[in-house]
Design a protein around this motif. Structure first.
Motif, short mmCIF file in Angstrom:
data_model
loop_
_atom_site.label_atom_id
_atom_site.label_comp_id
_atom_site.label_asym_id
_atom_site.label_seq_id
_atom_site.Cartn_x
_atom_site.Cartn_y
_atom_site.Cartn_z
N HIS A 184 48.37 55.99 9.08
CA HIS A 184 48.47 55.94 10.54
C HIS A 184 48.19 54.53 11.07
O HIS A 184 48.93 54.01 11.92
N ARG A 185 47.12 53.92 10.58
CA ARG A 185 46.76 52.56 11.01
C ARG A 185 47.84 51.56 10.60
O ARG A 185 48.18 50.65 11.37
N LEU A 186 48.41 51.75 9.41
CA LEU A 186 49.48 50.87 8.95
C LEU A 186 50.70 50.95 9.87
O LEU A 186 51.34 49.95 10.18
N SER A 187 51.00 52.16 10.29
CA SER A 187 52.13 52.37 11.19
C SER A 187 51.89 51.65 12.52
O SER A 187 52.80 50.99 13.06
N GLU A 188 50.66 51.75 13.03
CA GLU A 188 50.30 51.06 14.29
C GLU A 188 50.45 49.55 14.14
O GLU A 188 51.01 48.88 15.01
N ILE A 189 49.93 49.02 13.02
CA ILE A 189 49.98 47.58 12.77
C ILE A 189 51.43 47.10 12.63
O ILE A 189 51.81 46.07 13.18
N ASN A 190 52.24 47.88 11.92
CA ASN A 190 53.65 47.51 11.74
C ASN A 190 54.39 47.46 13.08
O ASN A 190 55.21 46.57 13.32
N ASN A 191 54.08 48.41 13.95
CA ASN A 191 54.70 48.42 15.29
C ASN A 191 54.27 47.21 16.10
O ASN A 191 55.08 46.60 16.81
N GLU A 192 52.98 46.88 15.99
CA GLU A 192 52.46 45.72 16.72
C GLU A 192 53.07 44.42 16.21
O GLU A 192 53.47 43.56 17.00
N ILE A 193 53.16 44.30 14.89
CA ILE A 193 53.77 43.12 14.27
C ILE A 193 55.22 42.96 14.74
O ILE A 193 55.67 41.87 15.09
N LYS A 194 55.92 44.08 14.77
CA LYS A 194 57.34 44.07 15.20
C LYS A 194 57.47 43.57 16.65
O LYS A 194 58.35 42.76 16.96
N MET A 195 56.58 44.06 17.53
CA MET A 195 56.59 43.64 18.94
C MET A 195 56.34 42.14 19.07
O MET A 195 57.05 41.44 19.81
N ILE A 196 55.33 41.66 18.35
CA ILE A 196 54.98 40.23 18.44
C ILE A 196 56.12 39.36 17.91
O ILE A 196 56.49 38.36 18.53
N GLN A 197 56.68 39.76 16.77
CA GLN A 197 57.79 38.99 16.19
C GLN A 197 58.98 38.93 17.15
O GLN A 197 59.63 37.89 17.28
#
Length: 224
Positions: free
Chosen positions: A207-220
C-alpha cells in the motif's frame, strides 16, 4: 531597530491592516519589527510555551512597545478574542499539519475573514487542503531557502476558488512560476521518495509503495 531572518522578512511583506495576530510568536521578533516599520498599529503575540512567552514579554519591554504589542500565553487562535477585528494572522516556523490544525481548531476566530500568512516548514499540502475547506483561496506564495532548507510561504484570503490535487500539492502560484527553487525543492523530494522506495518490501508494504509510486509520478510530471 530589530532585524529579522530572511523567512520572517519575507512574511512581513504580506501583513495588511492595522491589527496583526502572530501565533507561535516565539521571541516576538516579527511583532516588534512590524510595529517599528509601521506595517500595522497593534499586535497580539500568542505563544503556547512559557519560556518563549516570557522572552517575548522581555523583548517587547526592551523596545518599549507594551502599548502596541499584547503578549498572550495560549494555544493557537485562542489568544484572539471571539469578536475580534484582526486584519492579518501570521503563523510561522511550523509544519503544515500543525498550522492546519491551528486554523481548523480556531476557525471560529476567522469570522472577520483576516488575511492568513502562513510559513510552513514541511507538508504544506495539508495546510492548503484546510484553507480550501475553510473557503480561503491562495493569493500569493513564495519559496525561501535558508541554511540549506527550503520553506514555503502561503498567503490566503477569504473567498472560494476552484482547485485541484496539483494545486494543493505544489501550490497554485508556485506551480505557475516554477522557479529554480521550485525545481530544487521537488527534485530533493523525488530523491527522498526514491530512497524510501528502495528500502520497502514489495510484499509487506504494498500500500505504501503504491502511494509513493503515485507521488513520484506526479512530481515527475510537474518537473518535465
Amino acid at each position: 531597530m530589530i532585524a529579522l531572518n530572511q523567512r520572517l522578512q519575507a512574511v512581513s511583506q504580506y501583513i495588511k491592516g492595522p491589527i496583526l495576530a502572530d501565533i507561535g510568536s516565539d521571541h516576538a521578533y516579527l511583532p516588534i519589527y512590524a510595529i517599528q516599520n509601521e506595517l500595522c498599529q497593534t499586535v497580539i503575540a500568542g505563544e503556547v510555551v512559557r519560556g518563549p512567552f516570557e522572552a517575548a514579554h522581555l523583548n517587547v519591554e526592551k523596545y518599549g512597545l507594551n502599548q502596541s504589542i499584547d503578549v498572550k500565553l495560549g494555544n493557537g487562535l485562542e489568544v484572539i478574542e471571539e469578536n475580534n477585528k484582526v486584519d492579518s494572522i501570521t503563523i510561522c516556523g511550523m509544519g503544515g499539519p500543525l498550522i492546519a490544525s491551528i486554523i481548523e481548531n480556531g476557525k471560529s476566530k476567522l469570522k472577520n475573514h483576516p488575511r492568513l500568512i502562513l510559513q510552513s516548514n514541511i507538508q504544506t499540502y495539508t495546510l492548503r487542503k484546510v484553507l480550501h475547506r475553510l473557503n480561503y483561496h491562495i493569493i500569493d506564495e513564495a519559496l525561501i531557502e535558508e541554511k540549506g532548507h527550503i520553506y514555503e510561504i502561503v498567503v490566503a484570503e477569504f473567498g472560494s476558488e476552484d482547485t485541484d490535487v496539483y494545486d494543493l500539492k505544489f501550490g497554485p502560484i508556485l506551480l505557475r512560476q516554477k522557479s529554480d527553487l521550485f525545481f530544487k525543492k521537488w527534485n530533493r523530494e523525488l530523491e527522498a521518495l526514491e530512497n524510501i522506495k528502495s528500502n520497502l518490501d514489495s510484499n509487506k508494504h504494498s500500500h505504501r509503495l503504491s502511494e509513493i509510486n503515485n507521488e513520484i509520478k506526479m512530481i515527475q510530471e510537474v518537473l518535465k
